[in-house]
Scaffold this active site. Structure first.
Site, short mmCIF file in Angstrom:
data_model
loop_
_atom_site.label_atom_id
_atom_site.label_comp_id
_atom_site.label_asym_id
_atom_site.label_seq_id
_atom_site.Cartn_x
_atom_site.Cartn_y
_atom_site.Cartn_z
N LYS A 159 -19.47 -14.69 3.26
CA LYS A 159 -20.91 -14.47 3.56
C LYS A 159 -21.27 -13.48 2.37
O LYS A 159 -20.95 -12.71 1.40
CB LYS A 159 -20.31 -12.85 4.56
N GLY B 271 -13.72 -3.99 -0.39
CA GLY B 271 -15.39 -3.22 0.33
C GLY B 271 -15.75 -2.04 -1.21
O GLY B 271 -16.68 -1.63 -1.52
N ARG C 171 0.90 -1.34 0.38
CA ARG C 171 -0.06 -0.21 0.51
C ARG C 171 1.06 1.30 0.01
O ARG C 171 0.14 2.20 -0.07
CB ARG C 171 -1.02 0.03 1.18
N GLY D 42 -8.69 -7.78 -0.85
CA GLY D 42 -8.08 -8.27 -0.03
C GLY D 42 -8.22 -10.20 -0.66
O GLY D 42 -7.35 -9.60 -1.42
#
Ligand code: AMP
Length: 395
Positions: free
Chosen positions: A203, A375, A36, A352
């Protein structure tokens, strides 16, 4: 409309407040993965090479928001940045306090300072205006280069640029945010067809909105990972002790109806009698026997999915096909990653776990774009507009 980038503003002699994503994994003061920081370098260098005075702000982890917590300090990130730039990077032990003001006013042209973790103050997550004003007064120009946080309304993402704009200061995007938005916007607005989305992970609830929107955009949606088992239940299939979100079964039913042929589910599963790499394993078609749980897609599903991916012109992928951290249940995820790399399709890998998988396998150079924000990229695919980006200056 396209947004101005840091390249469009004259930064010489000006103080630039740049929101970056230095949310790197740190253990015992050591950074285990500094990608990052690396990704932020083009925007950072663009400012300092042109004589700008750079103040970097970021969050790191999830501190309580009630004051400094050493394990969430950004000081290791500041040190690492200094090593990468080959020059000293100063560090302020606060964000809107005396030290930040001192470090900001001591900057000379081409200097860099990093302020402490924004989330040490609850005001950041709350989008607090007073906190934002304190940050805004430190600089002349604002840059958003934190794609991973663009879907949030944190003070440093929304209130700070809003206030700086009111003060007549330029607010622009960094190169990383610019690139991320371009790729995802292009995928949404001008998809090359066939356009296939591959969704996995644990999920369904995280991905309901995105499935809904992708059903409108894509020609095909492949569903793997534990998510698939909620869909199995919706189809009346036995799933043993697989991970299932019972409260999402109705949603899954609706999506199966709406999706029809577009939705592809696994036709077989690699199952185990415990959540462990050395449990008793078997590959089963269709239904999963009692006492077993689905931990990966099976070989027939790999073939089915890989064949579909082969014919694609554009692919977006978010979420692993199985428990890829636990071999041999990494095989489905590996095979899908390989199929994407070999497809020649324009490919966008969500952040991710899927980004980690593509990197670990050495395929990162063979896909078009690996997103830095899981996200945020999902939110974009869901059709959300980001206030943090919308309010930046138009070209
Ligand atoms: P997510 O954060 O929703 O993208 O989920 C990622 C996680 O899903 C990873 O840690 C995987 O190990 C996990 N996962 C994928 N497939 C399964 C499965 N069949 N059973 C349990 N966990 C899974």
């Amino acid at each position: 409309m396209a947004k101005k980038t840091i390249a469009d503003v004259d930064v010489a002699g000006k103080t630039v407040l740049m929101r970056v994503d230095f949310n790197v994994p740190i253990k015992d003061g050591q950074i285990s993965d500094d990608r990052r920081i690396e990704m932020a370098l083009p925007s950072i260098k663009s400012v300092i090479d042109r004589g700008g005075r750079l103040l970097l702000i970021s969050h790191l982890g999830r501190p309580a928001g009630t004051g400094p917590e050493p394990e969430f300090s950004l000081s290791p990130a500041a040190r690492r940045l200094g090593e990468k730039l080959g020059k000293p990077v100063s560090f302020a032990t606060d964000t809107v306090g005396e030290d930040a003001k001192l470090k900001a006013s001591s900057l000379k042209d081409g200097d860099v300072a990093v302020l402490e973790n924004l989330r040490f103050d609850k005001a950041e997550n709350k989008g607090d205006e007073t906190f934002a004003s304190g940050l805004a007064e430190l600089a002349d120009i604002y840059v958003n280069d934190a794609f991973g946080t663009c879907h949030r309304k944190d003070a440093s993402m929304v209130a700070v640029p809003r206030i700086m704009k009111q003060q007549g200061k330029s607010c622009v995007s960094g190169f990383l945010v610019d690139r991320e938005i371009q790729y995802l916007k292009d995928a949404i607005e001008n998809p090359q067809r066939p356009f296939i989305a591959i969704l996995g992970g644990a999920k369904v609830s995280d991905k309901i909105g995105v499935i809904d929107n992708l059903l409108k955009l894509c020609d095909r949606i492949i569903i793997g990972g534990a998510m698939a088992y909620t869909f199995f239940v919706a189809q009346g299939r036995r799933v043993g002790k697989s991970l299932v979100e019972q409260d999402r079964v109705e949603d899954a039913k609706k999506m199966l109806e709406a999706g029809g042929e577009k939705l592809m589910l696994p036709v077989d599963s690699h199952v185990g009698d415990a959540f462990s790499g050395d449990c008793n394993k078997q590959v089963v078609d269709g239904e999963i026997p009692d006492g077993y749980q689905g931990l990966d897609i099976g070989p027939k599903s790999v073939k089915l999915f890989a064949d579909a991916i082969k014919g694609a012109k554009m692919v977006v992928w978010n979420g692993p096909m199985g428990v890829f951290e636990m071999p041999p249940f990494d095989e489905g995820t590996k095979a899908v990653a390989e199929a994407i790399a070999e497809s020649g399709a324009t490919s966008i890998i969500g952040g991710g776990d899927s980004a980690a998988a593509i990197q670990q396998l050495g395929f990162a150079d063979r896909v078009s774009h690996v997103s830095t924000g899981g996200g945020a990229s999902l939110s974009m695919l869901e059709g959300q507009k980001f206030e943090a980006v919308e309010l930046l200056d138009d070209k």
